[in-house]
Design an enzyme around this catalytic site. Structure first.
Site, short mmCIF file in Angstrom:
data_model
loop_
_atom_site.label_atom_id
_atom_site.label_comp_id
_atom_site.label_asym_id
_atom_site.label_seq_id
_atom_site.Cartn_x
_atom_site.Cartn_y
_atom_site.Cartn_z
N HIS A 123 103.73 -70.21 7.65
CA HIS A 123 103.17 -69.17 6.77
C HIS A 123 104.28 -68.52 5.95
O HIS A 123 104.22 -68.46 4.71
CB HIS A 123 102.45 -68.13 7.62
CG HIS A 123 101.80 -67.04 6.83
ND1 HIS A 123 100.47 -67.05 6.49
CD2 HIS A 123 102.31 -65.90 6.30
CE1 HIS A 123 100.19 -65.97 5.77
NE2 HIS A 123 101.29 -65.24 5.64
N GLU A 124 105.33 -68.07 6.63
CA GLU A 124 106.42 -67.39 5.92
C GLU A 124 107.16 -68.38 5.01
O GLU A 124 107.66 -68.00 3.95
CB GLU A 124 107.38 -66.72 6.91
CG GLU A 124 106.73 -65.64 7.79
CD GLU A 124 105.95 -64.57 7.01
OE1 GLU A 124 106.31 -64.27 5.87
OE2 GLU A 124 104.95 -64.07 7.57
N HIS A 179 105.50 -68.36 1.70
CA HIS A 179 105.94 -67.22 0.87
C HIS A 179 107.32 -67.51 0.27
O HIS A 179 107.58 -67.23 -0.90
CB HIS A 179 106.04 -65.95 1.73
CG HIS A 179 104.72 -65.31 2.04
ND1 HIS A 179 103.86 -64.87 1.08
CD2 HIS A 179 104.12 -65.02 3.23
CE1 HIS A 179 102.78 -64.33 1.65
NE2 HIS A 179 102.91 -64.41 2.96
N GLU A 221 99.97 -64.77 -1.08
CA GLU A 221 99.25 -65.18 0.12
C GLU A 221 98.63 -66.57 -0.07
O GLU A 221 98.47 -67.32 0.89
CB GLU A 221 98.20 -64.13 0.47
CG GLU A 221 97.69 -64.17 1.88
CD GLU A 221 98.71 -63.85 2.97
OE1 GLU A 221 99.83 -63.41 2.63
OE2 GLU A 221 98.39 -64.03 4.15
ZN ZN Z 1 101.49 -63.58 4.32
#
Ligand code: ZN
Length: 502
Positions: A264-265, A268, A294
């Site tokens: 997830h990170e 980003h 996101e």
């Molecule tokens: Zn996030």
């Protein structure tokens, strides 16, 4: 470019440097800072933030902006120069609308509310939190009034996190989503659940870390321009395009936590590392909105990381890393386990399907708080009724209900919708990437992510803040934000796991 623009650029870079320095200190605070330094660090951060704000609202910048604006007239609006003047003007004008007194009052009240929230949550005592949240809400409404714009107060708050988005659009898209999602979750909840018990057993933390690092390298995270560390709450942060950091949290008794937070990170960070290098040190070197940000994290975490194709390549490695735990678990069983759908009380632990129901509930409630239709003290009852309606669950305590998120205590009202807007955009973008890159799934099976990353770079990342989220989306997909691609993705994926869904 003329001297006016050069002066503006130099001035804005100095503001940016102060902000970046504050962000380094914040990163350190969450990763390595000894606890005894908390007070000194708070003071140092306040000084840097105040200094940056003063510079950015100084009368001189207004002059610099006006001069530079005449110089960039006639340039392509998407050019670096025209974009920087436009974005800086917008940010500057917004910053000027908030009086220093209001900014200070918000900082003070949210600092107090954050502590009150911690205690209230620990002691399951919503009543003790009421006066703090009421004060934060009062000041948030004042902020919305000062910012103005849009058709309602909530529009001004939403615009802080998702520039250009309106309450009406969110309401329409969420209604479209909810109408299909609530019954879909009900159908899934009645089907037999995949067994995921083997995910909860001891998994060595070091081995989890090493596996995550290998995944990071393979998806294209650039370690020459970033690093990963450990923190209680995973996050990503960027000090420059050449230094984009992420953190993860490893749970030695639950394999998916660390693995998917890392992915997830990484999503980003890939966004920030992919911004046009020419934007370095300026306001343009940032994601265009929280929702678009996101969309990138969710795309790598879910569309890629929780796909069958991904594990066709990675599962054998994972089994070799954890032979005692996984050698008797078939790849398909693992795939089903990491995609188990189960209505639950806590948003941050929710699966990708039910997650959006948690977000929609918060959107409805905070909108009602802002427009006066709901009082703070009536929040728990409204929360519980919404949980029952959306997820068929009733929390047994406010700690597991209305008190679970930190956001409202921080005054981050208008933030929650960006999680679901991002989820929907991730599906819109991924559907187009699948069409554009005809053998994308085969590439992922082969452990190759380069073409996908290049596609995202070209259509999303490189633009930084020169384009709005909706312009990026329209250019890349030909469409405005809509729930249909995500609903298609979910129906198809989960029909294969749970049997036909309508
Ligand atoms: Zn996030």
């Amino acid at each position: 470019m003329g001297k006016g623009f050069a002066d503006l650029l130099g001035y804005l870079r100095s503001v940016n440097d102060l902000t970046a320095a504050a962000e380094v200190l914040e990163w350190d605070q969450e990763t390595y800072m000894p606890s005894g330094a908390a007070e000194a660090r708070a003071r140092q951060l306040a000084t840097l933030r105040r200094e940056a704000h003063l510079r950015f609202t100084d009368g001189r910048i207004g002059m610099l902006l006006r001069t530079a604006a005449t110089e960039v007239e006639g340039l392509d609006p998407l050019s670096f120069e025209a974009s920087l003047v436009r974005v800086a003007m917008r940010d500057h004008e917004k910053a000027l609308r908030l009086s220093p007194d209001l900014v200070a009052a918000i900082a003070e009240s949210t600092g107090r509310a954050r502590n009150a929230w911690r205690t209230a949550r620990k002691e399951d005592d919503f009543d003790s939190f009421v006066p703090y949240l009421e004060r934060v809400l009062e000041l948030t409404i004042q902020k919305a009034e000062a910012l103005g714009g849009g058709d309602c107060l909530y529009d001004a708050l939403l615009d802080e996190f998702e520039p250009g988005m309106t309450t009406n659009v969110v309401h329409r898209v969420f209604s479209e989503l909810r109408a299909e999602l609530v019954p879909l979750v009900q159908v899934i909840a009645e089907r037999p659940e995949p067994d995921d018990s083997f995910l909860c057993q001891p998994f060595d933390g070091r081995a989890q870390w090493d596996f995550g690092m290998e995944v990071l390298r393979e998806v294209g995270y650039d370690f020459d321009r970033g690093r990963q560390d450990v923190s209680a709450h995973p996050f990503s942060t960027s000090f420059s395009i050449t230094d984009v950091r992420i953190t993860t949290r490893i749970d030695e008794d639950h394999l998916p936590s660390g693995l998917f937070s890392t992915l997830h990170e990484a999503g980003h960070a890939l966004y920030e590392q992919g911004i046009d290098a020419g934007f370095e040190g300026t306001l343009l070197a940032d994601g265009t909105s929280l929702g678009m940000h996101e969309s990138q994290s969710r795309l790598w975490e879910n569309q890629v990381g929780r796909s069958r194709a991904f594990w066709k390549n990675w599962y054998a490695k994972l089994q070799r890393t954890f032979p005692d735990q996984l050698q008797d678990v078939e790849r398909e069983a693992f795939y089903r386990a990491i995609n188990k759908v189960s209505p639950s009380l806590i948003r941050v632990e929710a699966d990708e399907v039910t997650y959006n129901l948690h977000v929609m509930l918060r959107f409805e409630l905070e909108r009602a708080l802002v427009d006066g239709g709901l009082r703070v003290r009536d929040l728990p009852a409204a929360w519980n009724a919404g949980m029952e309606e959306y997820l068929g669950l009733q929390p047994e305590s406010n700690a597991d209900g209305v008190l679970q998120d930190i956001h409202w205590s921080l005054g981050a009202i208008g933030y929650f919708p960006t999680y679901t807007l991002g989820t929907l955009m991730s599906a819109q973008l991924y559907e187009c990437a699948l069409e554009a890159l005809s053998n994308l799934e085969e590439q992922i099976v082969a452990g190759e992510f380069q073409e996908l990353l290049m596609w995202l770079r070209a259509h999303v990342h490189r633009h930084g803040r020169t384009m709005s989220a909706s312009d990026i989306l329209r250019n890349a997909t030909g469409s405005f934000i809509t729930a249909s691609p995500w609903l298609r993705y979910v129906r198809q994926k989960y029909s294969e796991i749970y049997g036909p869904l309508r």
